[in-house]
Design a protein around this motif. Structure first.
Motif, PDB file in Angstrom:
ATOM      1  N   LYS A   7       0.818  -1.212   0.000  1.00  0.00           N
ATOM      2  CA  LYS A   7       0.000   0.000   0.000  1.00  0.00           C
ATOM      3  C   LYS A   7       0.853   1.265   0.000  1.00  0.00           C
ATOM      4  CE  LYS A   7      -3.911  -2.276   2.030  1.00  0.00           C
ATOM      5  NZ  LYS A   7      -4.963  -2.302   2.990  1.00  0.00           N
ATOM      6  N   LYS A   8       2.134   1.110   0.244  1.00  0.00           N
ATOM      7  CA  LYS A   8       3.037   2.256   0.287  1.00  0.00           C
ATOM      8  C   LYS A   8       3.562   2.557  -1.114  1.00  0.00           C
ATOM      9  CE  LYS A   8       6.928   4.019   2.865  1.00  0.00           C
ATOM     10  NZ  LYS A   8       8.028   3.742   3.760  1.00  0.00           N
ATOM     11  N   SER A   9       3.770   3.821  -1.399  1.00  0.00           N
ATOM     12  CA  SER A   9       4.274   4.250  -2.706  1.00  0.00           C
ATOM     13  C   SER A   9       5.654   3.652  -2.976  1.00  0.00           C
ATOM     14  CB  SER A   9       4.372   5.776  -2.743  1.00  0.00           C
ATOM     15  OG  SER A   9       5.075   6.197  -3.883  1.00  0.00           O
ATOM     16  N   ALA A  10       5.900   3.342  -4.238  1.00  0.00           N
ATOM     17  CA  ALA A  10       7.200   2.806  -4.651  1.00  0.00           C
ATOM     18  C   ALA A  10       8.193   3.920  -4.981  1.00  0.00           C
ATOM     19  CB  ALA A  10       7.011   1.889  -5.859  1.00  0.00           C
ATOM     20  N   PRO A  16       7.785  -2.002   3.268  1.00  0.00           N
ATOM     21  CA  PRO A  16       7.825  -3.245   4.049  1.00  0.00           C
ATOM     22  C   PRO A  16       7.420  -4.489   3.256  1.00  0.00           C
ATOM     23  CG  PRO A  16       6.331  -1.630   5.064  1.00  0.00           C
ATOM     24  CD  PRO A  16       6.911  -1.003   3.849  1.00  0.00           C
ATOM     25  N   VAL A  17       6.374  -4.413   2.469  1.00  0.00           N
ATOM     26  CA  VAL A  17       5.914  -5.596   1.736  1.00  0.00           C
ATOM     27  C   VAL A  17       6.893  -5.938   0.609  1.00  0.00           C
ATOM     28  CG1 VAL A  17       4.003  -6.596   0.415  1.00  0.00           C
ATOM     29  CG2 VAL A  17       3.519  -5.136   2.370  1.00  0.00           C
ATOM     30  N   PHE A  18       7.427  -4.932  -0.045  1.00  0.00           N
ATOM     31  CA  PHE A  18       8.445  -5.170  -1.072  1.00  0.00           C
ATOM     32  C   PHE A  18       9.647  -5.866  -0.453  1.00  0.00           C
ATOM     33  CE2 PHE A  18      12.242  -4.006  -3.447  1.00  0.00           C
ATOM     34  CZ  PHE A  18      11.882  -4.332  -4.745  1.00  0.00           C
ATOM     35  N   ASN A  19      10.088  -5.384   0.702  1.00  0.00           N
ATOM     36  CA  ASN A  19      11.232  -5.990   1.388  1.00  0.00           C
ATOM     37  C   ASN A  19      10.939  -7.429   1.799  1.00  0.00           C
ATOM     38  OD1 ASN A  19      12.685  -3.646   1.047  1.00  0.00           O
ATOM     39  ND2 ASN A  19      12.217  -2.854   3.082  1.00  0.00           N
ATOM     40  N   GLU A  20       9.703  -7.696   2.199  1.00  0.00           N
ATOM     41  CA  GLU A  20       9.301  -9.066   2.532  1.00  0.00           C
ATOM     42  C   GLU A  20       9.399  -9.958   1.287  1.00  0.00           C
ATOM     43  OE1 GLU A  20       5.280 -11.525   3.911  1.00  0.00           O
ATOM     44  OE2 GLU A  20       5.289  -9.331   4.018  1.00  0.00           O
ATOM     45  N   MET A  21       8.939  -9.447   0.153  1.00  0.00           N
ATOM     46  CA  MET A  21       9.015 -10.193  -1.098  1.00  0.00           C
ATOM     47  C   MET A  21      10.476 -10.482  -1.471  1.00  0.00           C
ATOM     48  SD  MET A  21       7.762  -9.082  -4.910  1.00  0.00           S
ATOM     49  CE  MET A  21       9.058  -7.843  -5.020  1.00  0.00           C
ATOM     50  N   VAL A  46      16.822   1.969  -6.537  1.00  0.00           N
ATOM     51  CA  VAL A  46      17.319   0.992  -5.562  1.00  0.00           C
ATOM     52  C   VAL A  46      16.526  -0.308  -5.676  1.00  0.00           C
ATOM     53  CG1 VAL A  46      17.617   0.502  -3.100  1.00  0.00           C
ATOM     54  CG2 VAL A  46      18.175   2.768  -3.994  1.00  0.00           C
ATOM     55  N   ASP A  47      15.197  -0.211  -5.631  1.00  0.00           N
ATOM     56  CA  ASP A  47      14.359  -1.402  -5.756  1.00  0.00           C
ATOM     57  C   ASP A  47      14.523  -2.036  -7.130  1.00  0.00           C
ATOM     58  OD1 ASP A  47      13.452  -0.807  -3.209  1.00  0.00           O
ATOM     59  OD2 ASP A  47      11.454  -0.171  -3.855  1.00  0.00           O
ATOM     60  N   GLN A  50      17.629  -4.113  -7.208  1.00  0.00           N
ATOM     61  CA  GLN A  50      17.464  -5.387  -6.496  1.00  0.00           C
ATOM     62  C   GLN A  50      16.738  -6.409  -7.369  1.00  0.00           C
ATOM     63  OE1 GLN A  50      15.630  -3.736  -2.773  1.00  0.00           O
ATOM     64  NE2 GLN A  50      16.997  -5.229  -1.832  1.00  0.00           N
ATOM     65  N   ILE A  51      15.660  -5.972  -7.999  1.00  0.00           N
ATOM     66  CA  ILE A  51      14.887  -6.865  -8.859  1.00  0.00           C
ATOM     67  C   ILE A  51      15.744  -7.349 -10.027  1.00  0.00           C
ATOM     68  CG2 ILE A  51      12.951  -6.957 -10.493  1.00  0.00           C
ATOM     69  CD1 ILE A  51      12.042  -7.135  -7.591  1.00  0.00           C
ATOM     70  N   GLN A  52      16.453  -6.436 -10.671  1.00  0.00           N
ATOM     71  CA  GLN A  52      17.295  -6.823 -11.803  1.00  0.00           C
ATOM     72  C   GLN A  52      18.385  -7.802 -11.380  1.00  0.00           C
ATOM     73  OE1 GLN A  52      18.834  -3.428 -13.867  1.00  0.00           O
ATOM     74  NE2 GLN A  52      16.854  -2.919 -14.744  1.00  0.00           N
ATOM     75  N   TRP A  53      19.002  -7.555 -10.228  1.00  0.00           N
ATOM     76  CA  TRP A  53      20.076  -8.432  -9.766  1.00  0.00           C
ATOM     77  C   TRP A  53      19.540  -9.833  -9.463  1.00  0.00           C
ATOM     78  CZ3 TRP A  53      24.903  -9.024 -10.305  1.00  0.00           C
ATOM     79  CH2 TRP A  53      25.607  -9.913  -9.489  1.00  0.00           C
TER      80      TRP A  53
END
Length: 118
Positions: A7-10, A16-21, A46-47, A50-53
């Motif tokens: 629910k938080k902006s990217a 928090p949920v992105f970090n959990e994923m 930054v995100d 992480q996804i690309q890596w």
């Protein structure tokens, strides 16, 4: 399959949920992502990095959006451009909103001054 809803902006890292994923993927408990569009997954570098890596190192086997799929063997250039466009969109939006607010404030102040002269 587990559904995670953020629910938080990217706009900025630290969701928090992105970090959990990311933790689920890094630990091997998940290896794919299903999302609406890649720009809904990440809007900051930054995100996106992480996804690309995780995709390049084969921790993520597939990212599936309604438009297309991304795989570890794909050229990362297209994904990088899409993520950069999402990041620029959020930066431009922030600038435009600030300008509109300032413009409206100046209009209100101007109207108040004109009315006080009556």
């Amino acid at each position: 399959m587990q559904t995670l809803t953020e629910k938080k902006s990217a706009k900025a890292p630290g969701r928090p949920v992105f970090n959990e994923m990311i933790a689920l993927i890094s630990s091997g408990k998940a290896d794919a992502i299903l999302c609406w569009k890649i720009d809904r997954l990440t809007r900051n570098p930054v995100d996106g990095g992480q996804i690309q890596w995780l995709l390049q190192t084969d921790k993520i086997k597939c990212i599936r959006t309604f438009e297309k799929s991304y795989f570890p063997s794909d050229n990362v250039l297209l994904m990088s451009i899409e993520q950069a466009m999402a990041n620029q969109y959020i930066r431009d939006l922030s600038t435009n909103v600030k300008e509109v607010i300032e413009l409206k404030w100046n209009m209100v102040v101007g109207q108040v001054v004109r009315h006080s002269d009556m």
